[in-house]
Design a protein around this motif. Structure first.
Motif, mmCIF file in Angstrom:
data_model
loop_
_atom_site.group_PDB
_atom_site.id
_atom_site.type_symbol
_atom_site.label_atom_id
_atom_site.label_comp_id
_atom_site.label_asym_id
_atom_site.label_seq_id
_atom_site.Cartn_x
_atom_site.Cartn_y
_atom_site.Cartn_z
ATOM 1 N N ARG A 115 24.524 2.469 2.973
ATOM 2 C CA ARG A 115 24.714 1.241 2.207
ATOM 3 C C ARG A 115 24.854 1.506 0.704
ATOM 4 O O ARG A 115 25.029 0.576 -0.090
ATOM 5 N N TYR A 175 22.453 3.137 -1.107
ATOM 6 C CA TYR A 175 21.125 3.062 -1.734
ATOM 7 C C TYR A 175 20.361 4.373 -1.626
ATOM 8 O O TYR A 175 20.547 5.145 -0.699
ATOM 9 N N ALA A 228 25.867 -1.688 -5.327
ATOM 10 C CA ALA A 228 27.054 -1.926 -6.171
ATOM 11 C C ALA A 228 27.017 -3.359 -6.682
ATOM 12 O O ALA A 228 27.555 -4.259 -6.062
ATOM 13 N N TYR A 229 26.326 -3.553 -7.795
ATOM 14 C CA TYR A 229 26.179 -4.882 -8.402
ATOM 15 C C TYR A 229 27.327 -5.115 -9.376
ATOM 16 O O TYR A 229 27.191 -4.905 -10.581
ATOM 17 N N ILE A 230 28.462 -5.501 -8.808
ATOM 18 C CA ILE A 230 29.661 -5.635 -9.630
ATOM 19 C C ILE A 230 30.314 -6.984 -9.366
ATOM 20 O O ILE A 230 30.211 -7.528 -8.275
ATOM 21 N N TYR A 246 35.443 -5.315 -7.350
ATOM 22 C CA TYR A 246 35.158 -4.934 -5.970
ATOM 23 C C TYR A 246 36.280 -4.113 -5.325
ATOM 24 O O TYR A 246 36.004 -3.061 -4.726
ATOM 25 N N PRO A 254 26.247 -8.967 -5.427
ATOM 26 C CA PRO A 254 27.186 -8.663 -4.343
ATOM 27 C C PRO A 254 26.929 -9.543 -3.115
ATOM 28 O O PRO A 254 25.800 -9.963 -2.867
ATOM 29 N N TYR A 311 26.926 -8.883 0.099
ATOM 30 C CA TYR A 311 26.039 -8.410 1.169
ATOM 31 C C TYR A 311 24.569 -8.503 0.766
ATOM 32 O O TYR A 311 23.699 -8.762 1.580
ATOM 33 N N GLU A 312 24.284 -8.306 -0.544
ATOM 34 C CA GLU A 312 22.921 -8.471 -1.047
ATOM 35 C C GLU A 312 22.482 -9.918 -0.876
ATOM 36 O O GLU A 312 21.380 -10.215 -0.432
ATOM 37 N N GLU A 339 21.927 -10.699 2.886
ATOM 38 C CA GLU A 339 20.756 -10.084 3.494
ATOM 39 C C GLU A 339 19.445 -10.558 2.908
ATOM 40 O O GLU A 339 18.470 -10.769 3.612
ATOM 41 N N TYR A 357 18.976 -12.922 -0.113
ATOM 42 C CA TYR A 357 18.728 -14.116 -0.917
ATOM 43 C C TYR A 357 19.154 -15.424 -0.272
ATOM 44 O O TYR A 357 18.672 -16.482 -0.648
ATOM 45 N N ILE A 372 33.567 -14.880 2.481
ATOM 46 C CA ILE A 372 33.081 -15.704 1.369
ATOM 47 C C ILE A 372 33.102 -17.180 1.775
ATOM 48 O O ILE A 372 32.159 -17.935 1.508
#
Lengths: 395, 255
Positions: free
Chosen positions: A8, A10, A17-19, A24, B128, B130-131, B134, B136, B163
């Protein structure tokens, strides 16, 4: 425990990937392709050939005899300072330029603080004939005129980052904005083990040549490929990750990462990220960073521009939090004195970044049988102004 | 159903949303600007909470964010300012900002506070998908806060479908590959992209943002989507000494 990246993106709880969505597709293209490209035999062959013939690898592993005698242990220096362009940075830019070519990119962008990564990027762009744009903080442009001139001579366009604090973190923001605006033809060569996945892993793999060589060389020197200690300085952390990489799973080897304490960790002028920082997100990954309670990124300070960054790479955050690595801080003064000491004991003027790692030797309880490897990440030519002012060598 | 979802149920076309940065030009202008925008016909509002490193933003919002931070704006202070929001403003309100600020405040705390003060949703460009999915989404659902995702000309159809599944208010169509504040070029490429999105028959309505700066670009956006968002052009026009008047004059030029 797994200290490397998972599927993933991590390292434990750090990474990702906080973009924004605008980035993306670029990052996703890279993520899908990087392992496949890097592992192709033709890529590896070209990469290794360039590292040998162009960069001058393998870099020597040098037993520093007088330093060893002073500290009462066997101290080896991994001589990344002898690479073409004067530091470890070129290992990564060679790898990434070859990757960019395989992805069909025509234009290269990069961020730089002191200018070392900018020079290493401009160098490989000249080598391969690609357009190069380097973002550099307006304040750093004034502080690092010789490197700005080198980049220009190499054909790169140097763009001043005038936002925020006008230093490395803002240059990184500007490079990311450029990439948002040029998503198709451009590759962004990040200079450290930071940024969204897959950058931290990709840069670590390109820099891992440092520990790969060290193991072989140490075996030739001592008959044992494992040292007791490995030391390296950490800004974002690319030379340290390269120096640690092939020792991470050898748990008998103690990994010591040296951050810049600046004028002291409590002085308000420091870049000691693991001491002063908390978990958060900067430049696309979750890691540890210096920030206010409100989550605003704090401006760091270090006498060495290469360590003057408010975060560390996510793999470092994981090594720190898991206890696999020991993270310590060295002040400006301690680093400057260590730089002078190496110069006078071994005839090597180190980059001030690398001098932070050397300063840690002073604080360790070493035994005569201990083997220590210090990553000498860069040479001190670029720092002569700072050395001259600090030691009053003008006359 | 929150105010935003209600709005999209009864109004399908010509929606106008305005973005502004909390704490800019002066620390306590936040509610004053929100009120003036409602009085002058904005259908919903996006209030930005400032961040030191706003990578998706162009020069205008970078500058307003910096000024707001220099003025002392924080997310905690913004929630204090918004305690009286629903006494003065009835249109839906979104908060927009970067993920690190939300993480430091705490995601659950953030959603809880949004519900308390009457904020209906948020836009966090660097969170992102997927974050969100999963970790939030359950928290956002618990408090009834809509999370808005961005789609760009480079976003793949597979990603857009995903989305659409995760959205429950609207989808934010970024008009071109750019940071905020660039002007919208009505190239064939942009038109094709908008038409491509319409043809996907998504369940969520779409609002176009980035590059919408005047009546012309606003009208164009409306031919392809349910509405448009104006940010940088509005922020640039705020007169620190004549807030109400400058808001009124700007809105008159759009509608």
């Amino acid at each position: 425990m797994n200290y490397f990246v998972d599927e993933r993106g991590y390292y434990g709880e750090f990474g990702g990937a906080y973009i924004p969505e605008m980035l993306y597709p670029n990052v996703e293209e890279l993520r899908r392709n990087y392992l496949h490209i890097i592992n192709e035999p033709s890529f590896q062959e070209e990469f290794k050939q360039l590292l040998k013939d162009y960069v001058g690898r393998p870099s020597p592993l040098y037993l520093a005899k007088r330093l060893s005698k002073k500290y009462g242990a066997n101290i080896f220096l991994k001589r990344e300072d002898l690479n073409h362009t004067g530091a470890h940075k070129i290992n990564n830019t060679i790898g990434q330029i070859l990757l960019a070519e395989k992805l069909g990119k025509k234009r290269i962008i990069a961020e730089t603080g002191a200018g070392q990564h900018g020079v290493a990027t401009a160098t490989v762009c000249a080598l391969r004939g690609l357009e190069c744009v380097v973002y550099m903080g307006e304040i750093d442009i004034k502080r690092q005129a010789p490197n700005v001139a080198r980049m220009k001579m190499l054909g790169a366009k140097v763009m001043a980052a005038t936002s925020g604090s006008k230093t490395l973190k803002d240059a990184t923001n500007e490079a990311m904005r450029d990439w948002i605006n040029n998503p198709v033809d451009t590759h962004y060569i990040i200079g450290s083990v930071v940024g969204p996945h897959p950058y931290p892993d990709m840069v670590a793999q390109f820099q891992s040549i440092i520990s790969f060589e060290t193991k072989k060389q140490l075996k030739e020197h001592t008959g044992n490929e494992l040292p007791d200690y490995v030391l390296a300085c950490v800004g974002g952390g690319s030379n340290a990750m390269g120096m640690f990489y092939h020792f991470i799973d050898d748990e008998s080897v103690k990994l010591i990462a040296i951050e810049a304490a600046g004028k002291g960790v409590d002085s308000g002028f420091s870049a000691a990220t693991t001491t002063l920082g908390r978990e958060g997100v900067l430049h696309g990954s979750k890691s540890i960073l210096m920030q206010t309670n409100d989550g605003q990124v704090v401006e760091p300070h270090s006498i060495s521009a290469g360590l003057d960054y408010p975060g560390i790479g996510p793999q470092h955050a994981h090594l720190f939090k898991s206890g696999r690595g020991q993270y310590v801080a060295i002040t400006d003064d301690e680093a400057m004195n260590a730089g002078l000491l190496l110069t006078q004991y071994e005839g090597i003027i180190p980059a001030i970044e690398s001098a932070h790692a050397l300063a840690q030797l002073e604080k360790m309880q070493l035994n005569p049988s201990d083997t220590v490897v210090v990553c000498l990440s860069g040479r001190g030519d670029k720092d002569m102004d700072t050395y001259m002012k600090y030691f009053d060598l003008q006359d | 159903m929150n105010r935003l979802q209600q709005l999209f149920q009864h109004k399908k076309k010509d929606l106008l949303s305005i973005y502004f940065t909390a704490g800019y030009p002066n620390l306590n202008d936040t509610l004053k600007i929100a009120q003036a925008l409602e009085q002058n016909g904005a259908d919903f509002l996006e209030i930005g909470f400032p961040y030191s490193d706003p990578v998706a933003d162009g020069p205008v919002i970078q500058q307003s964010s910096k000024t707001a931070l220099d003025n002392g704006m924080t997310l905690a202070l913004l929630f204090e300012q918004l305690e009286d929001l629903r006494k003065q403003v009835t249109v839906p309100v979104l908060l927009m900002g970067y993920v690190n600020v939300v993480l430091q405040y705490g995601v659950e705390n953030f959603c809880k506070k949004c519900l308390e003060v009457g904020v209906d949703g948020c836009i966090i460009p660097d969170l992102p998908m997927y974050e969100y999915e999963e970790l939030y989404q359950p928290v956002f659902k618990k408090y009834g806060i809509s999370n808005i995702f961005l789609v760009t000309p480079q976003t793949t159809e597979e990603h857009i479908r995903k989305i659409d599944e995760l959205s429950n208010a609207f989808i934010y169509l970024v008009s071109s590959s750019s940071t905020t504040g660039n002007s919208l070029e009505l190239s064939n490429q942009a038109t094709q992209y908008f038409q491509h999105i319409s043809a996907l028959k998504l369940k969520n309505p779409q609002i176009i943002g980035f590059g919408i700066s005047d009546k012309n670009t606003y009208d164009t956006a409306n031919t392809y989507a349910s509405g448009a968002i104006i940010g940088s052009a509005f922020v640039k026009n705020i007169d620190a000494n004549h807030i109400e008047e400058s808001v009124k004059n700007f809105m008159k030029k759009i509608r």
